[in-house]
Write a protein that holds these residues in place. Sequence first.
Motif, PDB file in Angstrom:
ATOM      1  N   ASP A 101     -52.164 -16.358   5.077  1.00 40.31           N
ATOM      2  CA  ASP A 101     -51.637 -16.117   6.314  1.00 40.31           C
ATOM      3  C   ASP A 101     -50.807 -15.009   6.457  1.00 40.31           C
ATOM      4  N   VAL A 102     -49.721 -14.593   5.627  1.00 38.37           N
ATOM      5  CA  VAL A 102     -48.744 -13.993   5.752  1.00 38.37           C
ATOM      6  C   VAL A 102     -48.775 -12.656   5.102  1.00 38.37           C
ATOM      7  N   ALA A 103     -49.322 -12.734   3.872  1.00 41.17           N
ATOM      8  CA  ALA A 103     -49.080 -11.574   2.851  1.00 41.17           C
ATOM      9  C   ALA A 103     -50.120 -10.518   3.076  1.00 41.17           C
ATOM     10  N   ASP A 104     -49.585  -9.236   2.408  1.00 38.61           N
ATOM     11  CA  ASP A 104     -50.605  -7.971   2.400  1.00 38.61           C
ATOM     12  C   ASP A 104     -51.091  -8.090   0.916  1.00 38.61           C
ATOM     13  N   VAL A 105     -50.342  -8.658   0.005  1.00 36.06           N
ATOM     14  CA  VAL A 105     -50.581  -8.666  -1.560  1.00 36.06           C
ATOM     15  C   VAL A 105     -50.404  -9.895  -2.079  1.00 36.06           C
ATOM     16  N   VAL A 106     -51.389 -10.662  -2.759  1.00 34.88           N
ATOM     17  CA  VAL A 106     -51.194 -11.926  -3.303  1.00 34.88           C
ATOM     18  C   VAL A 106     -50.936 -11.849  -4.782  1.00 34.88           C
ATOM     19  N   LEU A 107     -50.234 -12.533  -5.124  1.00 34.66           N
ATOM     20  CA  LEU A 107     -49.865 -12.681  -6.788  1.00 34.66           C
ATOM     21  C   LEU A 107     -50.046 -14.172  -7.208  1.00 34.66           C
ATOM     22  N   VAL A 108     -51.108 -14.079  -8.071  1.00 35.12           N
ATOM     23  CA  VAL A 108     -51.625 -15.336  -8.587  1.00 35.12           C
ATOM     24  C   VAL A 108     -51.345 -15.540 -10.059  1.00 35.12           C
ATOM     25  N   THR A 109     -51.362 -16.597 -10.652  1.00 37.92           N
ATOM     26  CA  THR A 109     -50.763 -17.064 -11.983  1.00 37.92           C
ATOM     27  C   THR A 109     -51.586 -17.651 -12.800  1.00 37.92           C
ATOM     28  N   PRO A 110     -52.516 -17.109 -13.675  1.00 36.49           N
ATOM     29  CA  PRO A 110     -53.540 -17.413 -14.332  1.00 36.49           C
ATOM     30  C   PRO A 110     -52.954 -18.561 -15.616  1.00 36.49           C
ATOM     31  N   GLY A 111     -53.795 -19.572 -15.665  1.00 39.70           N
ATOM     32  CA  GLY A 111     -53.182 -20.427 -16.695  1.00 39.70           C
ATOM     33  C   GLY A 111     -52.252 -21.641 -16.009  1.00 39.70           C
ATOM     34  N   PHE A 112     -51.541 -21.408 -15.100  1.00 38.94           N
ATOM     35  CA  PHE A 112     -50.976 -22.495 -14.465  1.00 38.94           C
ATOM     36  C   PHE A 112     -51.946 -23.746 -13.783  1.00 38.94           C
ATOM     37  N   ALA A 113     -51.361 -24.911 -14.311  1.00 35.57           N
ATOM     38  CA  ALA A 113     -52.144 -26.089 -13.908  1.00 35.57           C
ATOM     39  C   ALA A 113     -53.547 -25.648 -14.386  1.00 35.57           C
ATOM     40  N   GLY A 114     -53.972 -25.075 -15.331  1.00 37.81           N
ATOM     41  CA  GLY A 114     -54.982 -25.022 -15.906  1.00 37.81           C
ATOM     42  C   GLY A 114     -56.058 -24.023 -15.265  1.00 37.81           C
ATOM     43  N   ARG A 115     -55.496 -23.362 -14.134  1.00 40.14           N
ATOM     44  CA  ARG A 115     -56.418 -22.509 -13.585  1.00 40.14           C
ATOM     45  C   ARG A 115     -56.708 -21.201 -14.079  1.00 40.14           C
ATOM     46  N   GLU A 116     -58.133 -20.654 -13.977  1.00 42.97           N
ATOM     47  CA  GLU A 116     -58.516 -19.467 -14.725  1.00 42.97           C
ATOM     48  C   GLU A 116     -58.369 -18.337 -13.692  1.00 42.97           C
ATOM     49  N   ALA A 117     -58.333 -17.381 -14.397  1.00 44.35           N
ATOM     50  CA  ALA A 117     -58.296 -15.972 -13.203  1.00 44.35           C
ATOM     51  C   ALA A 117     -59.457 -15.995 -12.338  1.00 44.35           C
ATOM     52  N   ARG A 118     -60.634 -16.480 -12.875  1.00 48.80           N
ATOM     53  CA  ARG A 118     -61.971 -16.208 -11.762  1.00 48.80           C
ATOM     54  C   ARG A 118     -61.627 -17.264 -10.572  1.00 48.80           C
ATOM     55  N   ASP A 119     -61.050 -18.509 -11.066  1.00 50.12           N
ATOM     56  CA  ASP A 119     -61.047 -19.439 -10.188  1.00 50.12           C
ATOM     57  C   ASP A 119     -59.974 -19.135  -8.862  1.00 50.12           C
ATOM     58  N   LEU A 120     -59.010 -18.581  -9.380  1.00 51.48           N
ATOM     59  CA  LEU A 120     -57.962 -18.192  -8.679  1.00 51.48           C
ATOM     60  C   LEU A 120     -58.101 -17.126  -7.551  1.00 51.48           C
ATOM     61  N   ILE A 121     -58.849 -15.897  -7.878  1.00 49.09           N
ATOM     62  CA  ILE A 121     -59.350 -15.062  -7.117  1.00 49.09           C
ATOM     63  C   ILE A 121     -60.424 -15.692  -6.032  1.00 49.09           C
ATOM     64  N   ASP A 122     -61.363 -16.448  -6.748  1.00 43.92           N
ATOM     65  CA  ASP A 122     -62.361 -16.932  -5.707  1.00 43.92           C
ATOM     66  C   ASP A 122     -61.292 -17.986  -4.842  1.00 43.92           C
ATOM     67  N   GLU A 123     -60.535 -18.784  -4.868  1.00 47.28           N
ATOM     68  CA  GLU A 123     -59.782 -19.300  -4.096  1.00 47.28           C
ATOM     69  C   GLU A 123     -59.097 -18.592  -3.006  1.00 47.28           C
ATOM     70  N   VAL A 124     -58.609 -17.547  -3.293  1.00 42.59           N
ATOM     71  CA  VAL A 124     -58.087 -16.541  -2.359  1.00 42.59           C
ATOM     72  C   VAL A 124     -59.050 -16.179  -1.406  1.00 42.59           C
ATOM     73  N   ARG A 125     -60.097 -15.557  -1.936  1.00 43.14           N
ATOM     74  CA  ARG A 125     -61.181 -15.146  -1.177  1.00 43.14           C
ATOM     75  C   ARG A 125     -61.960 -16.304  -0.122  1.00 43.14           C
ATOM     76  N   HIS A 126     -61.911 -17.462  -0.675  1.00 34.91           N
ATOM     77  CA  HIS A 126     -62.238 -18.710   0.107  1.00 34.91           C
ATOM     78  C   HIS A 126     -61.460 -18.962   1.130  1.00 34.91           C
ATOM     79  N   LEU A 127     -60.210 -18.949   1.080  1.00 34.56           N
ATOM     80  CA  LEU A 127     -59.197 -19.027   1.941  1.00 34.56           C
ATOM     81  C   LEU A 127     -59.133 -17.777   2.988  1.00 34.56           C
ATOM     82  N   GLU A 128     -59.188 -16.648   2.667  1.00 34.45           N
ATOM     83  CA  GLU A 128     -59.543 -15.632   3.529  1.00 34.45           C
ATOM     84  C   GLU A 128     -60.786 -15.970   4.544  1.00 34.45           C
ATOM     85  N   GLN A 129     -61.661 -16.423   4.026  1.00 36.86           N
ATOM     86  CA  GLN A 129     -63.087 -16.649   4.769  1.00 36.86           C
ATOM     87  C   GLN A 129     -62.956 -17.904   5.646  1.00 36.86           C
TER      88      GLN A 129
END
Length: 398
Positions: A234-262
């Motif tokens: 909603d507010v940022a120009d650059v998104v920082l994600v944390t691979p491994g946190f809560a078992g989330r993988e790097a692929r899942d995290l960037i997919d989540e950001v792209r889904h939220l954008e859409q």
Amino acid sequence: MPDRTTLVTALQGAGWHPAAWRTAGPAAKRLTSLRHWRDVVVEQDRLGIDAVTIEDSFTAGPVDAAGELDTSTVVGRLDALLVANAVAPATRALGLVPTVSVTHTEPFHVATGLQTLDHVSQGRAGWRIQVSPTPREAALFGRRPGGDDASVLFAEAREVAEVVSRLWDSWDDDAIIRDVTTGRFIDRDRIHNAEFEGSFVSVHGASIVPRSPQGRPPVFSLAHRADAAAFAVDVADVVLVTPGFAGREARDLIDEVRHLEQAAGSDVRRPVLADLAVLIGSSTAEAEDELAALDAAAGAPYAIGTGSDTSVLATTVADLVALIADLGTLGYAGARLRPLRIPVDSTAIARQLVPALVTAGLRADVASRPTADLRTRLGIAPAVSRYTRTTTAQGVSA
């Protein structure tokens, strides 16, 4: 593009490991000195890092299980925004991104402080937006009780971010006319009131700072869980994600950001950076031994769930290069690296990792990278003021 791989160093005290101060040597005595910050930041600038983030909080340091300050780690900090303004004149191309909380800070002060940094740095300011959830932080201000209701905190933060953006836009680029013949320094028609009435924030009026070189310094936001990711989109120009946190993988995290954008109907694909804690050694075994020694000094491992909200890597430069290349294939713009030891690991990032990325074709040589504002360096479109006058067939419209 390979030469656009973004590399950001996250600076915090003597490093991100709680026991880092015990091995920092003379640097540990200078953590509250301008010399310490200038030395570390200038090295990052000289060797081609894109930006540094500077951590901040309304607490002096981590707390223990009883809620008291943990005296085994670094306690005490300098204000990140003031540090960034102080070191800016000593740097040439580096983005300076202080952490500034919005929970207890007036949006007017957030806006003008960051505008000032953008002027002082000639267009290299950024903002890592942060909320402050604890009663301990709220008690410092005494205006309201503190709470950890994330939905309320993020709702307020959205309003503050909107007001800050409006204040940044409140002066046109050409509002200062310096017309000696008429005696007018500014054109009042080119200054606009930021009108906003929200549930948490109400503002009427313009910034006191003329529009800064970037117009709007780029906003960085940490998306380490689902609600924070939605806020970041909603507010940022650059998104920082944390691979491994809560078992989330790097692929899942960037997919989540792209889904939220859409889902938000956004046609902007924000740069996403993997946020990783690193200790760099000449071999993996050496790095693991050095991390184990720090963990032993701290009395607990520094890992996800025990002090860290992201993957902690005891690694080598070669392995980091390979990891960053793999992240690029997933669509990551690059990485923000949290050095466990400063200056040891921050120096290794600048002196060893940057040239290794150049050799691997993942970054352009620092000498060939033109000095530019931070938005340009990050590949973010220029900020267009909401008050920009557009030329139409009928003339000029607001």
